[in-house]
Design a protein around this motif. Structure first.
Motif, short mmCIF file in Angstrom:
data_model
loop_
_atom_site.label_atom_id
_atom_site.label_comp_id
_atom_site.label_asym_id
_atom_site.label_seq_id
_atom_site.Cartn_x
_atom_site.Cartn_y
_atom_site.Cartn_z
N GLU A 1 53.92 43.90 23.40
CA GLU A 1 52.56 43.38 23.53
C GLU A 1 52.29 43.10 24.98
N ALA A 2 51.03 42.91 25.31
CA ALA A 2 50.65 42.65 26.70
C ALA A 2 49.45 41.72 26.74
N ASP A 3 49.45 40.84 27.70
CA ASP A 3 48.27 40.05 28.02
C ASP A 3 47.22 41.02 28.55
N GLN A 4 46.09 41.14 27.86
CA GLN A 4 45.09 42.13 28.26
C GLN A 4 44.43 41.79 29.59
N TRP A 5 44.42 40.52 29.95
CA TRP A 5 43.81 40.10 31.21
C TRP A 5 44.81 40.11 32.37
N ASN A 6 46.08 39.88 32.07
CA ASN A 6 47.10 39.77 33.12
C ASN A 6 48.38 40.47 32.68
N PRO A 7 48.37 41.78 32.53
CA PRO A 7 49.56 42.47 32.02
C PRO A 7 50.63 42.67 33.08
N SER A 8 51.87 42.83 32.61
CA SER A 8 52.97 43.27 33.47
C SER A 8 53.10 44.77 33.29
N LEU A 9 52.83 45.52 34.34
CA LEU A 9 52.71 46.97 34.22
C LEU A 9 53.81 47.72 34.96
#
Length: 728
Positions: free
Chosen positions: A133-141
């Protein structure tokens, strides 16, 4: 592919989430109303990309719970090449964008190996995130194999970024190599939690769910019948006893739960709009009619992992920290925004699987495995706006792609003989609603829940329901099997008592298929799987009590560093401070929704522990550290006596104690799946808001940071397994 979307969610399949692009593609193509997944994230993606059953490629479970059994080791064999590698070797350019969640957890570190990362599995380009999962506003990419920060743009959102990257790829292909074929795999993080969407999207749904999930199920079924995606005589399957009737929840609960569903629907619409941007670009470039688009509306059924009351912070739930309705109502207006990591209730999840029983994780029933799917290829088939009822499965996508490309199923890839593809392509159904069904038998198994489909009949056995977190599972032979006859579209009437001989044949068929595809031995172990030594899983941290990190160490996943939770530990850094007071993070782990940071604040050494965004505990010295080289240290003395307990944090500068303070509660199970560890900064959504430099970038020069942990640790394996199951 959309994440965590049930059959009854998208408007193209009768649901309340308006998804005009899925409708547009369906109007220009065909809808498959009996398309199936595996009921869980990692297994579905493995089956989708290899064309083989998930146990055959080692993905019978989550990547976090792998074991030594061949069907559950999460290691794809070379004898089941990824479709991207097959296409690349046949002249295609290939790219993957978004969620991956296929790499074994012990290979996620900066040192790899990288052969099971996307760029090692046939994708020439990858831009996205590796976890569940990922934070849609602050993702780790990650770009390729390099951790990166998301673009520093106003109102950034991951789904929009992924669409931008896909569009750029298509434009480059069209402009630079217009005659060269290409393959793109776009897997959104949405609509998996957190349900993040721009405020204007959420506002569109204001008040639309105020009458609750029971009324919504009735509306959805009526719409599904009108669209023809279920038969006219389809019945609504019963609501499980563990999910309350909407009439039985309080007014406060209704107000909160309706807002949670508004955010989910907004996330669905927003994601579909990003697909629309890509479709518009294909049309503008003159490529739409020649491009086969397979739009999969969910990798499993809707997620019940928010629990009966939902959550504003999944990591509070992961750490067994309750959130009351009253507590959540105080922040109701932040739902869907960057301040929260919200997930709706199990009642809404069940409604999003209308008309079927059960949900995500429950592979035995259609609520866990049946998803909407749209195929669009104007120059490939003539059908427009029609429904296909033939039984299809995610494993058939690869054979269909290769068939459409005019390529044979490969027998050898990179010198390795390939295992057979178990299921047929579904291209035969593109132009014929009446074509005889070619996929007549399919097994299902996830978390011990198992089922078998054969020539219209389905037999099912529930072994572990998602909301039963006790870990007290029955013996497999004690599970009660159900039987559903052809024509019972929603599995509404169990006829096991009326047809015992048919049930016996189906159970025997399940065992035959299970033996054939590496499902056996069935593995429902939970607590044991957390001990890598007991299940044969590699552990890069095994036996280590000290780790030294250096400047530039960034985006380190939680399982790639020493575990400081539930144990006494210390963090020691050698730094050089300039003439100006030092600022920023020396080292930080986790983020806004749970984590810790050792940092400088106006030249003073400080430590903060973010307890699941419920409380932030601070320890700060009053002494400004002079210019020059220094050793700074934080020693955490854990109370013990259980998981997530408190402790005392003591700060030292050059061996001298400068501050000490009480930390009443700690994150006991997980800091975060979407956040990481960084040296010299705090990327993503920061642990605290008090940094005085962008991204918490440290102004002091860091030589190294050493983490030491006490070998003794308080464990609660059952709780940790619950956490892992919930987060996928």
């Amino acid at each position: 592919m959309i994440d965590d979307m049930g059959f009854g969610a998208p408007s193209s399949f009768g649901g309340p989430c308006q998804m005009p692009t899925s409708e547009r593609l369906a109007a220009g193509g065909v809808k498959f109303s009996r398309f199936h997944t595996t009921a869980l994230c990692s297994p579905t993606r493995a089956a989708l990309l290899t064309g083989r059953n998930h146990h055959s490629v080692g993905m019978g479970t989550l990547t976090d719970l792998s074991s030594g059994h061949p069907g559950y080791n999460t290691v794809r064999p070379d004898s089941a090449a990824n479709v991207a590698e097959v296409l690349r070797l046949n002249g295609y350019n290939t790219a993957a964008f978004g969620k991956w969640h296929q790499t074994p957890t012990w290979e996620l570190g900066a040192t790899g190996p990288f052969d099971r990362w996307p760029t090692g599995e046939g994708f020439e380009r990858f831009y996205g995130f590796l976890g569940g999962e990922a934070d849609q506003w602050n993702p780790s990419l990650v770009d390729g194999t390099t951790p990166i920060e998301p673009p520093d743009t106003e109102n950034y959102h991951l789904s929009e970024d992924l669409a931008d990257r896909t569009i750029a790829f298509v434009r480059a292909q069209t402009g630079l190599a217009p005659d060269k074929p290409w393959f793109a795999y776009l897997a959104f993080g949405a609509t998996h939690a957190p349900h993040h969407a721009p405020a204007e999207y959420i506002e569109r749904y204001r008040g639309q769910f105020d009458d609750g999930w029971d009324a919504q199920r009735e509306r959805t079924l009526a719409a599904q019948k009108q669209l023809g995606v279920v038969p006219a005589d389809c019945e609504l399957s019963p609501r499980p006893d563990a999910i309350p009737a909407w009439d039985d929840v309080t007014d406060d609960e209704r107000r909160l739960y309706a807002r949670m569903m508004e955010a989910y629907a907004a996330a669905a619409t927003h994601t579909d709009d990003q697909v629309g941007r890509i479709v518009d670009e294909l049309e503008k470039l003159g490529r739409l009619d020649d491009t086969l688009i397979v739009y999969i509306l969910g990798d499993n059924g809707a997620s019940v992992e928010g629990g009966a009351e939902g959550t504003l912070n999944e990591f509070a739930q992961y750490n067994s920290v309750p959130e009351t309705v009253a507590f959540m109502l105080e922040r109701i207006d932040q739902i869907g925004g960057p301040e929260l990591f919200n997930h709706y209730t199990s009642g809404w999840a069940h409604a999003m699987d209308t008309p079927y029983q059960w949900t995500k994780q429950v592979a035995s029933h259609w609520g866990g495995t049946r998803n909407g799917m749209v195929a669009h290829w104007p120059n490939g088939f003539a059908a427009r706006g029609e429904v296909r009822e033939q039984f299809t499965h995610v494993t058939s996508v690869v054979p269909t792609i290769l068939e459409a490309a005019g390529l044979p199923l490969p027998e050898i890839v990179n010198g390795v003989a390939q295992m057979a593809y178990p299921n047929p392509a579904f291209g035969y159904a593109f132009d014929s609603a009446e074509a005889p069904e070619q996929h007549t038998t399919q097994y299902f198994e996830t978390v011990g829940n198992r089922g078998i489909y054969h020539e219209g009949w389905s037999a099912c056995a529930i072994h572990s329901v998602p909301w039963d977190l006790t870990g007290q599972l029955p013996r497999f032979e004690e599970d009660e099997w159900e039987l559903y006859a052809p024509g019972d579209h929603s599995q509404a009437h169990n006829v096991a008592a009326e047809h015992p001989e048919q049930l016996a044949r189906m159970k025997e068929l399940f065992l035959t298929e299970a033996a054939r595809f590496n499902v056996l031995p069935l593995d429902d172990r939970k607590t044991v799987k957390l001990n890598s030594a007991l299940v044969g899983r590699p552990d890069p941290m095994a036996g280590r009590t000290r780790m030294r990190l250096y400047p530039g160490a960034r985006h380190i996943a939680e399982n790639s560093v020493l575990d400081v939770k539930n144990r006494t530990h210390s963090v020691t850094a050698t730094v050089t401070i300039g003439e100006e007071p030092a600022e920023g993070a020396i080292i930080a782990q986790g983020g806004r929704f749970g984590g810790w940071t050792l940092y400088f604040d106006e030249g003073r050494l400080a430590y903060a522990h973010n307890w699941v965004d419920h409380e932030r505990y601070y320890v700060r010295s009053e002494q400004v550290i002079a210019a020059g080289e220094h050793e700074v240290q934080m020693v955490f003395d854990y109370d013990g006596g259980g998981v997530g307990k408190g402790g005392t944090a003591t700060l030292f500068v050059d061996g001298e104690q400068v501050a000490s303070g009480r930390i009443d509660n700690t994150c006991g199970y997980l800091f975060g799946t979407s956040e990481v560890m960084d040296v010299g900064r705090d990327s993503g959504a920061p642990v605290i808001d008090g940094y005085r430099t962008p991204h918490g970038i440290c102004t002091a020069m860091i030589d190294s940071v050493v983490i030491d942990v006490d070998p003794q640790v308080d464990r609660d394996d059952a709780g940790m397994v619950r956490t892992l199951l919930q987060r996928q």
